[in-house]
Design an enzyme around this catalytic site. Structure first.
Site, short mmCIF file in Angstrom:
data_model
loop_
_atom_site.label_atom_id
_atom_site.label_comp_id
_atom_site.label_asym_id
_atom_site.label_seq_id
_atom_site.Cartn_x
_atom_site.Cartn_y
_atom_site.Cartn_z
N GLY A 53 31.82 -65.26 63.80
CA GLY A 53 30.59 -65.62 63.30
C GLY A 53 29.78 -66.60 63.94
O GLY A 53 30.60 -67.85 64.29
N SER A 97 30.16 -71.84 63.60
CA SER A 97 30.90 -71.05 64.06
C SER A 97 32.08 -70.85 63.49
O SER A 97 32.79 -71.65 63.11
CB SER A 97 31.17 -70.97 65.71
N ASP A 98 32.73 -69.63 63.45
CA ASP A 98 34.21 -69.54 62.74
C ASP A 98 34.67 -68.21 63.22
O ASP A 98 33.93 -67.23 63.66
CB ASP A 98 34.04 -69.33 61.47
N GLN A 99 35.88 -68.10 63.32
CA GLN A 99 36.48 -66.75 63.96
C GLN A 99 37.66 -66.64 63.22
O GLN A 99 38.54 -67.32 62.63
CB GLN A 99 36.94 -67.30 65.26
#
Length: 193
Positions: A106, A69-71
């Site tokens: 994501g 995950s990424d933001q």
């Protein structure tokens, strides 16, 4: 259904707390990937690419399901990163004052047995109330959101910065959209309930 080891490709305590809500055993691993945006890359493409790269860099055992995950947050078509300093955090909050900003998260789930990855991007919009410099400074001093995209922690006092929130899953705003993750896990045969 095969017994998969569930791996969270993140050292973020916030993501760990969110994933723990599902009551599934998991381990964490530190992802190893280049997070540099590509020239002309949209936030959605950047985050889906990073989420997948993080997930693929972290499987620890066979078989594994690895969550990446990424933001980022975006205001006026510009990606806003983590502030890292008090002054930058205050500056970000004042820039966001009275504005609507969009968070892109994501999410990827990598199955190391099949080598298949499910990838998506979730969005969440935050409408900020009008903030004075003293309000922004008091908030930053109180919560120290220096490692948070957008310079706030919505799960804490940061909620006082907002007029309203728009999105399907409040966990997405903290960095891990659980509703969509549950769907990805179920696609792999792992039922949460």
């Amino acid at each position: 259904m095969q017994n998969y080891q569930l791996v969270l490709a993140s050292t973020s305590p916030f993501r760990q707390q969110i994933l723990a809500k599902l009551k599934l055993p998991f381990v964490t691993a530190k992802p190893d990937c280049d997070e540099t945006p590509l020239i002309g890359e949209t936030p959605e493409h950047l985050l889906m690419r990073l989420a997948e790269n993080k997930a693929r860099s972290c499987f620890l055992a066979d078989p594994s399901l690895v969550i990446g995950s990424d933001q980022v947050c975006v205001i006026d078509d510009q990606i806003i990163g983590k502030p890292l300093t008090t002054e930058k955090a205050v500056e970000q909050l004042l820039r966001q004052s009275g504005q609507a900003i969009t968070f892109y998260t994501g999410l990827a789930l990598f199955n190391n047995q099949t080598q298949q990855t499910q990838v998506l991007c979730d969005t969440f919009t935050v409408h900020f109330r009008t903030l004075s410099e003293s309000m922004a400074r008091r908030y930053v001093e109180a919560e120290q959101p220096l490692h948070c995209a957008g310079s706030f922690k919505s799960e804490g006092l940061g909620i006082a910065l907002f007029e309203r929130l728009e999105g399907d899953d409040p966990n997405s705003l903290i960095g891990l959209p659980l509703i969509k993750l549950i769907q990805l896990l179920e696609n792999e045969g792992l039922n949460v309930i």
